[in-house]
Design an enzyme around this catalytic site. Structure first.
Site, PDB file in Angstrom:
ATOM      1  N   ARG A 190       0.822  -1.245  -0.020  1.00  0.00           N
ATOM      2  CA  ARG A 190      -0.122   0.061  -0.021  1.00  0.00           C
ATOM      3  C   ARG A 190       0.928   1.135  -0.034  1.00  0.00           C
ATOM      4  NH1 ARG A 190      -2.487  -3.820   1.418  1.00  0.00           N
ATOM      5  NH2 ARG A 190      -0.674  -4.261   2.499  1.00  0.00           N
ATOM      6  N   THR A 191       1.661   1.250   0.665  1.00  0.00           N
ATOM      7  CA  THR A 191       2.152   2.598   1.021  1.00  0.00           C
ATOM      8  C   THR A 191       3.316   2.991   0.053  1.00  0.00           C
ATOM      9  OG1 THR A 191       2.548   2.212   3.563  1.00  0.00           O
ATOM     10  CG2 THR A 191       3.869   4.099   2.536  1.00  0.00           C
ATOM     11  N   ARG A 233      11.004   4.072   3.564  1.00  0.00           N
ATOM     12  CA  ARG A 233      10.724   2.979   4.467  1.00  0.00           C
ATOM     13  C   ARG A 233      12.068   2.255   5.089  1.00  0.00           C
ATOM     14  NH1 ARG A 233       5.703  -1.190   4.411  1.00  0.00           N
ATOM     15  NH2 ARG A 233       4.860   0.763   5.175  1.00  0.00           N
ATOM     16  N   HIS A 235       4.911   5.530  11.456  1.00  0.00           N
ATOM     17  CA  HIS A 235       4.232   5.461  10.463  1.00  0.00           C
ATOM     18  C   HIS A 235       3.572   6.600  10.027  1.00  0.00           C
ATOM     19  CE1 HIS A 235       3.124   4.304   6.368  1.00  0.00           C
ATOM     20  NE2 HIS A 235       2.891   3.046   6.554  1.00  0.00           N
TER      21      HIS A 235
HETATM   22  N1   CP Z   1      -0.221  -0.179   5.816  1.00  0.00           N
HETATM   23  C1   CP Z   1       1.017  -0.414   5.106  1.00  0.00           C
HETATM   24  O1   CP Z   1       1.896   0.229   5.617  1.00  0.00           O
HETATM   25  O2   CP Z   1       1.059  -1.327   4.340  1.00  0.00           O
HETATM   26  P1   CP Z   1       2.209  -1.874   3.409  1.00  0.00           P
HETATM   27  O3   CP Z   1       3.170  -2.338   4.399  1.00  0.00           O
HETATM   28  O4   CP Z   1       1.725  -2.788   2.416  1.00  0.00           O
HETATM   29  O5   CP Z   1       2.619  -0.536   2.944  1.00  0.00           O
END
Ligand code: CP
Length: 310
Positions: free
Chosen positions: A57-58, A109, A142
């Site tokens: 997602r991110t 990240r 986050h």
């Molecule tokens: N919610 C979230 O951070 O999802 P991802 O780890 O898939 O980016």
């Protein structure tokens, strides 16, 4: 620099302004003319998405957000393998080199808590003008997930004040729950219930912060009581990649658990889910986690728009 490193940096005024701007952007995005106009907003701008840890997602929502604003993006998944980190390069050197390419934003990240702070420190000490967005740093925070979670609560409940929010799952290692707790603490009449096995309880730093700002909270292992009280249920998975194990509690939400919840409660999850929310829950109107993902792209579009205009 306008780095986005932790959710505490947003005060209530900034949050309300961000949410109002996101409402406005969302309305614009929902019309063909508006969507096409948005594609010119960040034309010629460049986003780097540097992800040392897995993400669906991110990373994709930032890159989609950039695309919808006309901004180019360059990205790497698993930078520990696919960047020169695999050859031993430090995060500091990578950031310093990336700044030579004149990106307008770096979304980072990192697997270590404090990774985004280290990147921001390099940018600042070298005098670059590149905002760092913390897209998750180890067990740290986050913040853009926290912002989209809070925005979703506002949209789904029509308010943020005076809510009982149950935050459940692996709270010791879940950075999204930590970022959300800091944000909720800025609102009034909030009551937080942390539901987790004892070995995966919320960090002492967050509990101390809530005590300092007189935000009522309790820690419990009583699922039934927590479900009955919840206006918002924020469910998270056990972070096995950080060594977490749930020895004691069954934290799976199924139709049977939903029957014990308020009819207007809202169920959120940062995703990915594993098995802590059964698929049968998805059809319930209280399940807002896929709408939450969409809100995330809109919040990130608004943030990128503001950072590129700064
Ligand atoms: N919610 C979230 O951070 O999802 P991802 O780890 O898939 O980016």
């Amino acid at each position: 620099m306008n780095h986005i490193l932790r959710s505490q940096q947003f005060d209530r005024h900034a949050l309300e302004a961000l949410f109002a701007a996101t409402d406005e952007l969302g309305r614009q995005y929902d019309t063909p003319e508006g969507k096409s106009k948005l594609r010119t907003v960040c034309e010629g701008k460049l986003l780097f998405a540097l992800f040392y840890e897995a993400s669906s997602r991110t990373r994709f929502s930032f890159c989609a957000a950039a695309h919808h604003l006309g901004m180019a993006s360059v990205q790497t998944e698993n930078a520990r393998e696919f960047s020169s980190a695999a050859k031993g390069e430090t995060l500091e050197d990578t950031i310093r080199c990336f700044c030579q390419f004149d990106p307008d934003v770096i979304v980072l990240r990192h697997h270590e808590t404090g990774g985004a702070d280290r990147a921001a420190a390099v940018v600042d000490s070298c005098g670059y003008r590149v905002p760092i967005i913390n897209a998750g740093d180890g067990r740290g925070q986050h913040p853009t997930q926290g912002l989209l979670d809070l925005y979703t609560i506002r949209r789904e409940c029509g308010r943020i004040d005076d809510l009982t929010v149950v935050v459940g799952g692996d709270l010791a290692n879940g950075r999204t729950a930590r970022s959300l707790a800091y944000l909720l603490a800025k609102y009034s009449g909030i009551k937080l219930i942390f539901l987790s096995p004892k070995n995966l309880g919320m960090g002492e730093d967050i509990l101390a912060h809530l005590e300092k700002y007189a935000v009522p909270f309790k820690e419990t292992e009583d699922l039934d009581e927590a479900l009955a009280d919840a206006d918002v249920l924020y469910w998270t998975r056990v972070q096995t990649e950080r060594g977490s194990v749930n020895y004691t509690l069954d934290l799976t939400l199924r139709r049977a658990e939903l029957a014990r919840m308020k009819s207007k409660a809202v169920i959120l999850h940062p995703l990915p889910r594993v098995d802590e929310i059964a698929k049968e829950v998805d059809a319930d109107k209280r399940a807002a986690y896929f709408r939450q993902v969409r809100n995330g792209m809109l919040i990130r579009m608004t943030l990128l728009k503001q950072l590129c205009a700064a």
